[in-house]
Structure formats: structure tokens, C-alpha cells
Design an enzyme around this catalytic site. Sequence first.
Site, PDB file in Angstrom:
ATOM      1  N   LYS A   1       0.833  -1.207   0.000  1.00  0.00           N
ATOM      2  CA  LYS A   1       0.000   0.000   0.000  1.00  0.00           C
ATOM      3  C   LYS A   1       0.871   1.263   0.000  1.00  0.00           C
ATOM      4  O   LYS A   1       0.641   2.194  -0.780  1.00  0.00           O
ATOM      5  CB  LYS A   1      -0.905  -0.031   1.232  1.00  0.00           C
ATOM      6  CG  LYS A   1      -2.091   0.893   1.193  1.00  0.00           C
ATOM      7  CD  LYS A   1      -2.935   0.743   2.455  1.00  0.00           C
ATOM      8  CE  LYS A   1      -3.477  -0.654   2.611  1.00  0.00           C
ATOM      9  NZ  LYS A   1      -4.357  -0.787   3.784  1.00  0.00           N
TER      10      LYS A   1
ATOM     11  N   LYS B   1       2.462  -3.882  11.198  1.00  0.00           N
ATOM     12  CA  LYS B   1       1.134  -4.021  11.801  1.00  0.00           C
ATOM     13  C   LYS B   1       1.298  -4.524  13.226  1.00  0.00           C
ATOM     14  O   LYS B   1       2.265  -5.224  13.544  1.00  0.00           O
ATOM     15  CB  LYS B   1       0.271  -5.006  11.005  1.00  0.00           C
ATOM     16  CG  LYS B   1      -1.224  -4.807  11.199  1.00  0.00           C
ATOM     17  CD  LYS B   1      -1.709  -3.564  10.472  1.00  0.00           C
ATOM     18  CE  LYS B   1      -3.210  -3.384  10.608  1.00  0.00           C
ATOM     19  NZ  LYS B   1      -3.678  -2.231   9.806  1.00  0.00           N
TER      20      LYS B   1
END
Length: 421
Positions: A99, A111
Site C-alpha cells: 500500500k 502491523k
Amino acid sequence: MTAIEVRRAASPLDDARTSLGEAIDILGYSDGMRQMLATPRREMTVAIPLRRDNGQVEVFTGHRVQHNLSRGPAKGGLRYSAAVDLDEVRALAMWMTWKCALLDVPYGGAKGGVAVDPRQLTLDELERLTRRYTSEILPMIGPARDIPAPDIGTNEQTMAWIMDTYSTNVGYTVPGVVTGKPLSLGGSRGRASATSRGVTVIALEALRHRGIEPSSATAAVQGFGKVGRDAARFLFEAGVRVQAVSDVDGAVFASGGLDLDALGEHVDLTGSVVGFAAAEPIDPADLLELELGLLVPAAVEGVIHEGNADRIRARVVVEGANGPTTSEADRMLAERDVFVVPDILANAGGVLVSYFEWVQGNQSYWWSQREVEDRLRDRMSSAWHAVLEGAQQRGTSLRTAATCIAVERVAEAHRLRGLYP
């Protein structure tokens, strides 16, 4: 059946690796490059002992995964959910790498997650859990190392606790250690709704590309949280008739279109879309199978899978969540000419404005809401046209084209930096 219950059992990591493998094959990279891009750079799993308000101690498990650091510091959200596991966090970190690269933001992907249902904790318990988790992952995070942001189950207050805990430990205030902060602590205008606004920009582009005018389009949004709620509102404001929405507790439908303002007031009052008087209840799984112009899955991973892909009747699917469509379902939808816009493009508005927040913090100069929204719209539209052109040139799906663009950029950074030692 809730939105969580319609998830498939298999790990989203399989789907993330499948998409990567397809891009590697098209780009002709070596097996060594495949292994480097498929393997997280760093992982940390921590025990989080929490003293509950009643004095009892309960231990939760938390993770932080840094997938890639070649293009800059790691960037990625922090998720509080009972469904969190390490493979899920690995997949989400990989998707964040693509992304960031796709939007040409100078970050790698990361994450974090804690396996906890935040609704079962009091505010004081959530603060203690967050501060202890932060102290455990302290060696991994920092404004030039790894910058967390809100995700499912966390919010700007969570980010404020992380910022304070980190700052207290280093001895001075460090606003740039997180994004998605409150405005009074250096947050950016437009950050809270950035993912939703980006989803809407891409959804309107996709509808028009398929010959559907927004003013005549119908839509359903799965998820009425951080992404889905504002996405539904923005679509409504653009003239789209939003017929159905769902949350973790249920779903509602109105053939003439939902009154999003009234529904929002109902959710603020009750905590759920369930019981909204101006709509009829439907099974959350049925929402995915409505005949629509646009479907926005904006909840969790794997909700469109081999078991229901042949019943998806929307003409356009725009992935507001990360990984809502499995690899097999993606293939099935393509065979039926369902136009799927992948998550790494569609929901990239959040990390884009997180980057804007980071830049503003580094400069100590704050942009107006309009500046943020205009920059978001321009960057998202540019990425849309680049991915669409790439798909047409390569004769691939948007997902494969987007992944190829991102993987190529990350691989080029690897090549230029070289392999140490």
C-alpha cells in the site's frame, strides 16, 4: 450470523503470499527476491499482564510485525480484536508494504495487534493494556523506526496513550511516534475519515469506469465502524443510494436508501445498526449477495470466499477492509466480470493522510482540512489511473497490476541498497 462469523477459517497470509507470488512471476524476479519479499523483517510477540479493575490479573498476547524497511520506517495500524493472531498480523503488515509503495509513500509496512475484545474492558483497563503493550514493544517503535496508527478496536485516544508512554520513557515529547492522534496533540485534520474518503474517491472512479453514474447507483457497505460509516456517508453525499449496512451485531436494509444521518444517530445512541426503525433487518451474510452497483466490504478479512463468491451480484466491489476477498474468490469474481478494486489501492487513504500527519509534525506546520482532502484526492486519483493503465497494459486484474507496481518499487529499493554484509 455476524460479520466475524462469515470469515473463512484459513489464514489471510496465504492470500497475501499468493498475490505476491503472482506479481513475482510476472516481473520475473528470482526465488531469492521472492523469499525476501515474503518474509517479515522483524517480529515481536509479547505477553501483556493486565490488572483488571476488580484486582485480578489477566494475561493477553500482543504482536508487532515489521514486514519491510527498504523504503523507509515501518508504518501500520494497531488492532484490538479477539480474532488477532500472528499470521493475520503478518499478512496485514505485508499489505501495508504494498500500500505504501503503491501510493509512493516513503514507508515500509508494519502491523500490530492484541488478542482482546476491547468491548469487554473498561476505559481504565484499556489504558493500562495499551501502556503495557507499548512498553513491551518500545525497542521496535519510534518516529524513524515504526509508527503505529489506529485500526479495528483502537482510536485516537489509544494513540495518545502510546505517544505519552513512549515520550515518558525517552524523556521528551515525541508526537511523531504515532499518527491518528487527537488534533490537540499534533494530529492532522482529515485523518479520522481519510480511509473512508479514499474509498469513496476510488469507488466513484470505479463506478464511472464501468459506465455507472453515481446518481443512479445502489450500494451496500459491510462494516459501520472506522471505515464503513464515513464511506457510507460520503457515498450518500455523492448521490449513491446506500441500501444496506452492517456491523458486528447485524445488518439493515432499505430499498429506497438508508437515511445515513438518522442511522448514525441511532448507532450513537445504541451502539449498533440493529433495531434501526427506518429499515428492515437482514442477515449480515445476505448483505454481501444483494444485487447492487457497488459493494464495499469494510469490516474484516476473508468475507468473500469460495463459498459465496458465486452469489456476489454487485457489479463493482471496492475493498474498504484489508483482504476481504480470498484468492480463490478473486478468481471466481473475475470469471463473472465482477470488477474488484483491491484493498492496497482502495483503502490507502488512511496511510496517505498518516504520512501527511507525519510530515506536518516534522515541519511543525499544520495544513487546513481542505489542503488535506485535496492532496488526498489528487494522490488517490493518480494511483487509480496508474493501476488501471497497468492492468490494461499487462492484461491483468487491478489487484495484480497494483501489486506489480508496489512490488517493483520495493524490489528496486532492495536492489539499490544492496545486501548487507
